[in-house]
Scaffold this motif. Structure first.
Motif, mmCIF file in Angstrom:
data_model
loop_
_atom_site.group_PDB
_atom_site.id
_atom_site.type_symbol
_atom_site.label_atom_id
_atom_site.label_comp_id
_atom_site.label_asym_id
_atom_site.label_seq_id
_atom_site.Cartn_x
_atom_site.Cartn_y
_atom_site.Cartn_z
ATOM 1 N N ALA A 119 -10.479 -14.217 32.317
ATOM 2 C CA ALA A 119 -11.596 -14.768 33.186
ATOM 3 C C ALA A 119 -12.173 -15.948 32.019
ATOM 4 N N LYS A 120 -11.942 -17.207 31.865
ATOM 5 C CA LYS A 120 -12.329 -18.205 31.180
ATOM 6 C C LYS A 120 -11.637 -19.706 31.537
ATOM 7 N N MET A 121 -12.664 -20.743 31.081
ATOM 8 C CA MET A 121 -12.042 -21.867 31.324
ATOM 9 C C MET A 121 -11.450 -22.312 30.129
ATOM 10 N N ILE A 122 -10.174 -23.062 30.511
ATOM 11 C CA ILE A 122 -9.389 -23.511 29.131
ATOM 12 C C ILE A 122 -9.548 -24.966 29.032
ATOM 13 N N ARG A 123 -10.215 -25.269 28.248
ATOM 14 C CA ARG A 123 -10.694 -26.918 27.844
ATOM 15 C C ARG A 123 -9.783 -27.540 27.182
ATOM 16 N N SER A 124 -10.050 -28.937 27.137
ATOM 17 C CA SER A 124 -8.985 -29.842 26.417
ATOM 18 C C SER A 124 -8.670 -29.140 24.974
ATOM 19 N N ASN A 141 -8.596 -27.476 32.292
ATOM 20 C CA ASN A 141 -9.088 -28.758 32.289
ATOM 21 C C ASN A 141 -8.000 -29.765 31.767
ATOM 22 N N PRO A 142 -8.036 -31.007 32.123
ATOM 23 C CA PRO A 142 -7.017 -32.093 31.483
ATOM 24 C C PRO A 142 -6.817 -31.789 29.922
ATOM 25 N N GLY A 143 -5.727 -31.533 29.640
ATOM 26 C CA GLY A 143 -5.410 -31.346 28.083
ATOM 27 C C GLY A 143 -5.553 -30.023 27.533
ATOM 28 N N GLY A 144 -5.756 -29.011 28.504
ATOM 29 C CA GLY A 144 -5.467 -27.743 28.215
ATOM 30 C C GLY A 144 -4.374 -26.999 28.719
ATOM 31 N N THR A 145 -3.936 -26.155 28.096
ATOM 32 C CA THR A 145 -2.435 -25.413 28.266
ATOM 33 C C THR A 145 -2.545 -24.037 28.477
ATOM 34 N N VAL A 146 -1.725 -23.641 29.684
ATOM 35 C CA VAL A 146 -1.618 -22.198 29.716
ATOM 36 C C VAL A 146 -0.132 -21.862 29.813
ATOM 37 N N LYS A 147 0.290 -20.887 29.219
ATOM 38 C CA LYS A 147 1.662 -20.403 28.813
ATOM 39 C C LYS A 147 1.903 -18.878 29.173
ATOM 40 N N ALA A 148 3.241 -18.598 29.846
ATOM 41 C CA ALA A 148 3.400 -17.407 30.300
ATOM 42 C C ALA A 148 4.809 -17.105 30.388
ATOM 43 N N GLY A 149 5.107 -15.763 29.795
ATOM 44 C CA GLY A 149 6.380 -15.439 29.899
ATOM 45 C C GLY A 149 7.100 -15.237 31.324
ATOM 46 N N GLY A 150 6.067 -14.872 32.269
ATOM 47 C CA GLY A 150 6.381 -15.007 33.718
ATOM 48 C C GLY A 150 5.873 -15.830 34.497
ATOM 49 N N GLY A 160 -4.382 -29.382 33.964
ATOM 50 C CA GLY A 160 -3.779 -29.511 32.590
ATOM 51 C C GLY A 160 -2.298 -29.265 32.726
ATOM 52 N N ASN A 161 -1.874 -28.537 31.686
ATOM 53 C CA ASN A 161 -0.419 -28.201 31.450
ATOM 54 C C ASN A 161 -0.323 -26.598 31.603
#
Length: 239
Positions: A119-124, A141-150, A160-161
């Motif tokens: 639970a959080k905001m992913i910033r640029s 947000n734009p410029g922020g990135t989330v990654k997952a194995g699944g 963002g990405n």
């Protein structure tokens, strides 16, 4: 007169137990290996059976799959099995399937398959990465990135990405309350924002991204996800 006692002796011819069962498929051979005998006995029977089933020198390479049941094989034992089979004409081991895994493998499997809630905001400039599935309660947000194995599930806006399926799974999906990404990636397939849907900011319809039969990332309604990826609802079907 002497008394004779006739003793009847029943001789039972017991057939030797088969430790290896060979089944042929269009993909090759599948060897079902007994998991109660000794490893030495198993090697000996594989040697005998594959010798009688060996192919001519000019035959195409034939793949072999091993199903070892509840037997745990060390790396050394796996290599011995591969060597015995490889010594036969045109046989090569493609896969060894076992019902048993080590503690380390079990921990790795758990990490790759568990859902990680955040639970959080992913910033640029920020990057959030997990081994399994990501459940993000917040925006990217734009410029922020989330990654997952699944899979990636976002209860918020994705601007963002997002990189899903990093463990090499083409069946992974990305879903968000608002899908307006800069870049989407599933496994090794990329797609950038100009190719995405024209969902408006005021729309209440959630969307998801997945790889279709043409190896393209497609955006569709979230309601279709249970049909596109039925394994996502495997827990519900077991209840």
């Amino acid at each position: 007169m002497s008394n004779y006692i006739l003793v009847e002796v029943n001789v039972v011819n017991r057939q030797k137990q088969q430790y290896v069962t060979i089944k042929g498929t269009k993909e090759g051979l599948t060897l079902h290996l007994d998991d109660t005998c000794s490893f030495k006995e198993l090697l000996a029977e594989i040697e005998t059976k594959l010798t009688s089933n060996s192919n001519p020198d000019d035959s195409p390479l034939l793949g072999v799959r091993l199903k070892v049941g509840n037997r745990y094989l060390t790396n050394k034992q796996q290599e011995k099995l591969r060597n015995v089979i490889r010594s036969k004409k045109n046989f090569i081991v493609e896969e060894i399937e076992s019902n048993v895994m080590t503690k380390e493998q079990a921990i790795q499997w758990k990490e790759e398959n568990e859902i990680v809630p955040v639970a959080k905001m992913i910033r640029s400039g920020q990057v959030l990465e997990v081994n399994g599935d990501l459940l993000l309660i917040g925006d990217v947000n734009p410029g922020g990135t989330v990654k997952a194995g699944g899979n990636i599930f976002i209860l918020g806006a994705l601007r963002g990405n997002a990189y899903a399926g990093l463990a090499g799974n083409n069946q992974s999906v990305i879903a968000a309350s608002l899908l307006k990404p800069t870049l989407l990636s599933i496994n090794e397939t990329l797609n950038r924002s100009p190719d995405f849907s024209e969902q408006t900011e005021g729309s209440n319809e959630m969307e998801c991204a997945y790889i279709d039969d043409q190896e393209r990332i497609v955006i569709d309604r979230l309601q279709l996800l249970s049909q596109l990826r039925p394994m996502l609802t495997r827990l519900e079907r077991r209840m």
